[in-house]
Each structure stands twice: as C-alpha cells, then as structure tokens.
Design a protein around this motif. Structure first.
Motif, PDB file in Angstrom:
ATOM      1  N   SER A  19      31.494 -20.088 -29.084  1.00 20.17           N
ATOM      2  CA  SER A  19      30.536 -19.483 -28.494  1.00 20.17           C
ATOM      3  C   SER A  19      29.496 -18.750 -29.695  1.00 20.17           C
ATOM      4  CB  SER A  19      30.455 -19.438 -27.252  1.00 20.17           C
ATOM      5  OG  SER A  19      31.047 -17.979 -28.276  1.00 20.17           O
ATOM      6  N   THR A  20      28.703 -19.092 -29.334  1.00 19.52           N
ATOM      7  CA  THR A  20      27.840 -18.117 -30.671  1.00 19.52           C
ATOM      8  C   THR A  20      27.730 -16.399 -29.964  1.00 19.52           C
ATOM      9  OG1 THR A  20      25.914 -19.541 -29.924  1.00 19.52           O
ATOM     10  CG2 THR A  20      25.466 -17.910 -31.011  1.00 19.52           C
ATOM     11  N   PRO A  21      27.904 -16.218 -31.043  1.00 15.02           N
ATOM     12  CA  PRO A  21      27.855 -14.360 -30.529  1.00 15.02           C
ATOM     13  C   PRO A  21      27.036 -13.918 -30.245  1.00 15.02           C
ATOM     14  CG  PRO A  21      27.859 -15.055 -33.079  1.00 15.02           C
ATOM     15  CD  PRO A  21      27.634 -15.930 -32.422  1.00 15.02           C
ATOM     16  N   PRO A  22      26.890 -13.128 -29.291  1.00 17.16           N
ATOM     17  CA  PRO A  22      26.350 -12.438 -28.388  1.00 17.16           C
ATOM     18  C   PRO A  22      24.705 -11.452 -28.593  1.00 17.16           C
ATOM     19  CG  PRO A  22      28.289 -11.252 -27.416  1.00 17.16           C
ATOM     20  CD  PRO A  22      28.564 -11.857 -28.752  1.00 17.16           C
ATOM     21  N   ALA A 121      33.567   4.902 -23.827  1.00 16.31           N
ATOM     22  CA  ALA A 121      33.162   3.156 -23.036  1.00 16.31           C
ATOM     23  C   ALA A 121      33.529   2.240 -24.294  1.00 16.31           C
ATOM     24  CB  ALA A 121      32.127   3.225 -23.089  1.00 16.31           C
ATOM     25  N   VAL A 122      33.189   0.883 -24.062  1.00 14.39           N
ATOM     26  CA  VAL A 122      32.912   0.038 -25.320  1.00 14.39           C
ATOM     27  C   VAL A 122      31.226  -0.468 -25.125  1.00 14.39           C
ATOM     28  CG1 VAL A 122      33.814  -2.629 -25.414  1.00 14.39           C
ATOM     29  CG2 VAL A 122      35.491  -0.672 -24.788  1.00 14.39           C
ATOM     30  N   VAL A 123      31.231  -0.519 -26.020  1.00 12.42           N
ATOM     31  CA  VAL A 123      29.520  -0.321 -26.874  1.00 12.42           C
ATOM     32  C   VAL A 123      29.216  -2.257 -27.118  1.00 12.42           C
ATOM     33  CG1 VAL A 123      27.766  -0.273 -28.286  1.00 12.42           C
ATOM     34  CG2 VAL A 123      29.722   1.656 -28.247  1.00 12.42           C
ATOM     35  N   LEU A 124      28.124  -2.523 -25.693  1.00 15.36           N
ATOM     36  CA  LEU A 124      27.927  -3.402 -25.130  1.00 15.36           C
ATOM     37  C   LEU A 124      26.398  -3.905 -25.318  1.00 15.36           C
ATOM     38  CD1 LEU A 124      28.863  -3.775 -21.259  1.00 15.36           C
ATOM     39  CD2 LEU A 124      30.062  -4.808 -23.533  1.00 15.36           C
ATOM     40  N   ALA A 125      26.275  -5.397 -26.238  1.00 12.06           N
ATOM     41  CA  ALA A 125      24.661  -5.680 -27.022  1.00 12.06           C
ATOM     42  C   ALA A 125      24.061  -5.534 -26.228  1.00 12.06           C
ATOM     43  CB  ALA A 125      25.104  -6.892 -27.398  1.00 12.06           C
ATOM     44  N   ILE A 135      30.421  -0.079 -21.380  1.00 12.14           N
ATOM     45  CA  ILE A 135      31.780   0.147 -20.227  1.00 12.14           C
ATOM     46  C   ILE A 135      32.470   1.128 -20.714  1.00 12.14           C
ATOM     47  CG2 ILE A 135      32.258  -2.269 -20.414  1.00 12.14           C
ATOM     48  CD1 ILE A 135      32.997  -2.787 -17.900  1.00 12.14           C
ATOM     49  N   GLU A 136      32.879   1.425 -19.412  1.00 14.65           N
ATOM     50  CA  GLU A 136      34.830   2.326 -20.057  1.00 14.65           C
ATOM     51  C   GLU A 136      36.069   1.691 -19.781  1.00 14.65           C
ATOM     52  OE1 GLU A 136      35.375   5.366 -16.561  1.00 14.65           O
ATOM     53  OE2 GLU A 136      33.777   6.497 -16.764  1.00 14.65           O
ATOM     54  N   SER A 137      36.424   1.470 -20.934  1.00 10.37           N
ATOM     55  CA  SER A 137      37.946   0.608 -20.990  1.00 10.37           C
ATOM     56  C   SER A 137      38.463   0.429 -20.237  1.00 10.37           C
ATOM     57  CB  SER A 137      38.578   1.930 -22.678  1.00 10.37           C
ATOM     58  OG  SER A 137      37.582   1.811 -23.522  1.00 10.37           O
ATOM     59  N   ALA A 138      38.397   1.857 -18.927  1.00 10.05           N
ATOM     60  CA  ALA A 138      39.502   1.234 -17.754  1.00 10.05           C
ATOM     61  C   ALA A 138      38.966   0.272 -16.857  1.00 10.05           C
ATOM     62  CB  ALA A 138      39.284   2.823 -17.123  1.00 10.05           C
ATOM     63  N   GLY A 139      37.714   0.283 -16.915  1.00  9.94           N
ATOM     64  CA  GLY A 139      36.452  -0.639 -16.495  1.00  9.94           C
ATOM     65  C   GLY A 139      36.642  -1.695 -17.229  1.00  9.94           C
ATOM     66  N   MET A 140      36.252  -1.945 -18.027  1.00 14.64           N
ATOM     67  CA  MET A 140      37.035  -3.436 -18.698  1.00 14.64           C
ATOM     68  C   MET A 140      38.219  -3.903 -18.820  1.00 14.64           C
ATOM     69  SD  MET A 140      35.622  -3.883 -22.993  1.00 14.64           S
ATOM     70  CE  MET A 140      35.799  -6.184 -23.228  1.00 14.64           C
ATOM     71  N   SER A 141      39.308  -3.016 -18.321  1.00 17.83           N
ATOM     72  CA  SER A 141      40.397  -3.382 -18.710  1.00 17.83           C
ATOM     73  C   SER A 141      40.592  -4.051 -17.467  1.00 17.83           C
ATOM     74  CB  SER A 141      41.484  -1.985 -18.356  1.00 17.83           C
ATOM     75  OG  SER A 141      41.409  -1.898 -19.558  1.00 17.83           O
ATOM     76  N   ARG A 142      40.485  -3.533 -16.338  1.00 16.90           N
ATOM     77  CA  ARG A 142      40.512  -4.017 -14.737  1.00 16.90           C
ATOM     78  C   ARG A 142      39.568  -5.872 -14.650  1.00 16.90           C
ATOM     79  NH1 ARG A 142      40.025   1.188 -13.592  1.00 16.90           N
ATOM     80  NH2 ARG A 142      37.358   1.298 -13.061  1.00 16.90           N
ATOM     81  N   GLU A 194      30.436 -12.746 -22.354  1.00 14.02           N
ATOM     82  CA  GLU A 194      29.742 -12.063 -20.997  1.00 14.02           C
ATOM     83  C   GLU A 194      29.719 -10.658 -20.973  1.00 14.02           C
ATOM     84  OE1 GLU A 194      31.763 -12.849 -16.687  1.00 14.02           O
ATOM     85  OE2 GLU A 194      31.271 -15.158 -16.736  1.00 14.02           O
ATOM     86  N   LEU A 195      30.464  -9.718 -20.949  1.00  9.03           N
ATOM     87  CA  LEU A 195      29.980  -8.705 -20.958  1.00  9.03           C
ATOM     88  C   LEU A 195      29.420  -8.282 -23.112  1.00  9.03           C
ATOM     89  CD1 LEU A 195      33.861  -6.906 -20.844  1.00  9.03           C
ATOM     90  CD2 LEU A 195      31.301  -7.063 -18.950  1.00  9.03           C
ATOM     91  N   ALA A 196      30.018  -9.272 -23.993  1.00  9.81           N
ATOM     92  CA  ALA A 196      28.796  -8.885 -24.824  1.00  9.81           C
ATOM     93  C   ALA A 196      28.967  -7.577 -25.641  1.00  9.81           C
ATOM     94  CB  ALA A 196      27.616  -9.040 -25.276  1.00  9.81           C
ATOM     95  N   PRO A 197      30.775  -7.866 -25.892  1.00  7.85           N
ATOM     96  CA  PRO A 197      30.593  -6.346 -26.896  1.00  7.85           C
ATOM     97  C   PRO A 197      30.066  -6.004 -27.979  1.00  7.85           C
ATOM     98  CG  PRO A 197      32.827  -7.897 -26.898  1.00  7.85           C
ATOM     99  CD  PRO A 197      31.798  -8.461 -26.032  1.00  7.85           C
ATOM    100  N   MET A 198      29.122  -5.009 -28.353  1.00  8.28           N
ATOM    101  CA  MET A 198      28.012  -4.881 -29.926  1.00  8.28           C
ATOM    102  C   MET A 198      28.973  -5.150 -31.298  1.00  8.28           C
ATOM    103  SD  MET A 198      25.677  -2.398 -30.627  1.00  8.28           S
ATOM    104  CE  MET A 198      24.677  -3.230 -29.784  1.00  8.28           C
ATOM    105  N   ALA A 199      30.318  -4.822 -30.954  1.00  9.17           N
ATOM    106  CA  ALA A 199      31.965  -4.967 -31.675  1.00  9.17           C
ATOM    107  C   ALA A 199      31.884  -6.736 -32.261  1.00  9.17           C
ATOM    108  CB  ALA A 199      32.485  -4.153 -31.962  1.00  9.17           C
ATOM    109  N   GLY A 200      31.222  -7.144 -31.726  1.00  5.67           N
ATOM    110  CA  GLY A 200      31.866  -8.355 -31.572  1.00  5.67           C
ATOM    111  C   GLY A 200      33.565  -8.861 -30.463  1.00  5.67           C
ATOM    112  N   ARG A 201      33.354 -10.191 -30.779  1.00  7.27           N
ATOM    113  CA  ARG A 201      34.786 -10.147 -29.737  1.00  7.27           C
ATOM    114  C   ARG A 201      36.040  -9.913 -30.543  1.00  7.27           C
ATOM    115  NH1 ARG A 201      35.515 -16.945 -30.043  1.00  7.27           N
ATOM    116  NH2 ARG A 201      33.225 -16.373 -28.400  1.00  7.27           N
TER     117      ARG A 201
END
Length: 213
Positions: A19-22, A121-125, A135-142, A194-201
């Motif tokens: 897919s296209t990068p976020p 936290a994981v930075v989102l685009a 989003i917190e890393s623990a929240g993203m894991s869940r 869907e979350l679109a992390p800024m660092a990429g997939r």
C-alpha cells in the motif's frame, strides 16, 4: 489453568503487500520534532542531582553562618578539609583524581541532559505538520493483538512493539496452521497502516504456536 503450548511454526519478516505510505511517513524533520515532544525527560536523575546540591548548599550555608557568629555547628569537617587544603600541592595525585572525577560526573550529567529517555509513544503521521499525535507502545501492542486475535483459528496473541519491529506470538488450537502466519501478518499490517506510524511501516514477525488441550 492454561494448557502448554508447543511452537511449530515461525514466520520471518517478509515485505508486506502493497500500500501507499501513510501521509507524513518518512518526513524526518516532523518525526524528530514529534519524538522530542513525546520523549520523557530525565526527571529522576534531575531530581536526585537537585536534592544533593540543595542539601550540600544548605550544609555549607549553615556552617558558614555559624562560623561568622563564632559557633560553627560542626556539620562538615571544616578543620580536616582546611588542613587537607593546606597540605595538598597542585602536583599531588589528589587534585588530579578529584578534578577527573568531577569532569566525568559533569560529562555524565551532560549526557543525561542531552539524550533523554526513550519515547514511550509511537509517533503517528498527520496531514498537518503542526499537529503531533502518538499512541503509547502498550496501547499499540494491545491494539495489534486484537487484530491478530481476529484471524480465524487464533485463540490468543501477544504483541511486542518497537520502533522498527512488531513481534507477534499467536496461539492456535488448529492442527494444521499452514498459512495462518500470513493471515496474521496481513491483519496486523493492515492495522498498522490504519495507525500510520510516522517512522514508516515496521517489519512484522509472526510466530504461531499450537495449543495442546
């Protein structure tokens, strides 16, 4: 009481489809800015240093004020330190040791100040460069674990998230788990997009374990 599990298949990282990068992914300037926002500060070391300096300053102040009034409280070994200062020469080893320890301590404190703790936290685009989301890393894991558990044949899943990797360990009661790792990877990758992390997939690694009843 949970039943024992037996690992039967490990899926290594493979490029995900598509897919296209976020939006905003790969923008290093925005990523650095957002990382600074979400990065925790060194609160504990700073607090300890501040308390130590405050205590030492208070002791010195009390000792000096008591000495001016002719009744030093004796909280500090003033006489011993004075004698040591009079007897120590600049070319002795002690000044070099003390100066070296002070320099190392200062460099350590400077390093802790310049390089704060790891982001929690994981930075989102974001389409707006002035908007910082995460989003917190623990929240993203869940969140990703629920995506893995939505795959038919998966009874439970555990997910560990880092900046560049997502590690999924899934349990399944199925006897034949062929292809299940790919289905899990696809579901987790779609949720990551869907979350679109800024660092990429990140790379998604999946391990499927057969649950024995």
């Amino acid at each position: 009481m949970s039943a024992p599990t037996e690992e039967i298949r490990t899926a290594e990282d493979r490029p995900a489809q598509a897919s296209t990068p976020p939006t905003g992914s790969g923008d290093r300037t925005s990523l650095r800015r957002a990382t600074r926002v979400f990065r925790p500060r060194r609160v504990l070391p700073a607090t300890i240093v501040a308390l130590v300096l405050a205590v030492v300053a208070a002791l010195v102040a009390v000792e000096v004020i008591g000495g001016l009034f002719g009744s030093p409280p004796g909280l500090l070994p003033v006489d011993g330190l004075s004698a040591l200062g009079r007897e120590t020469r600049w070319n002795d080893a002690l000044p070099f040791v003390v100066c070296g320890a002070g320099i190392l301590l200062g460099l350590l404190l400077l390093f802790l100040a310049v390089k704060p703790g790891r982001p929690r936290a994981v930075v989102l685009a974001s389409a707006d460069p002035q908007v910082v989301m995460g989003i917190e890393s623990a929240g993203m894991s869940r969140h990703l674990a629920r995506a893995a558990e939505s795959v038919p044949g998966v009874s439970s899943a555990q997910v560990a998230v880092s900046a560049r990797r997502v590690r999924v360990v899934a349990s399944s009661p199925l006897r034949d788990t062929a292809g299940l790792d790919e289905q899990i990877r696809t579901a987790v990758t779609e949720r990551v997009d869907e979350l679109a992390p800024m660092a990429g997939r990140p790379n998604v690694r999946v391990t499927v374990r057969r649950r024995q009843d």
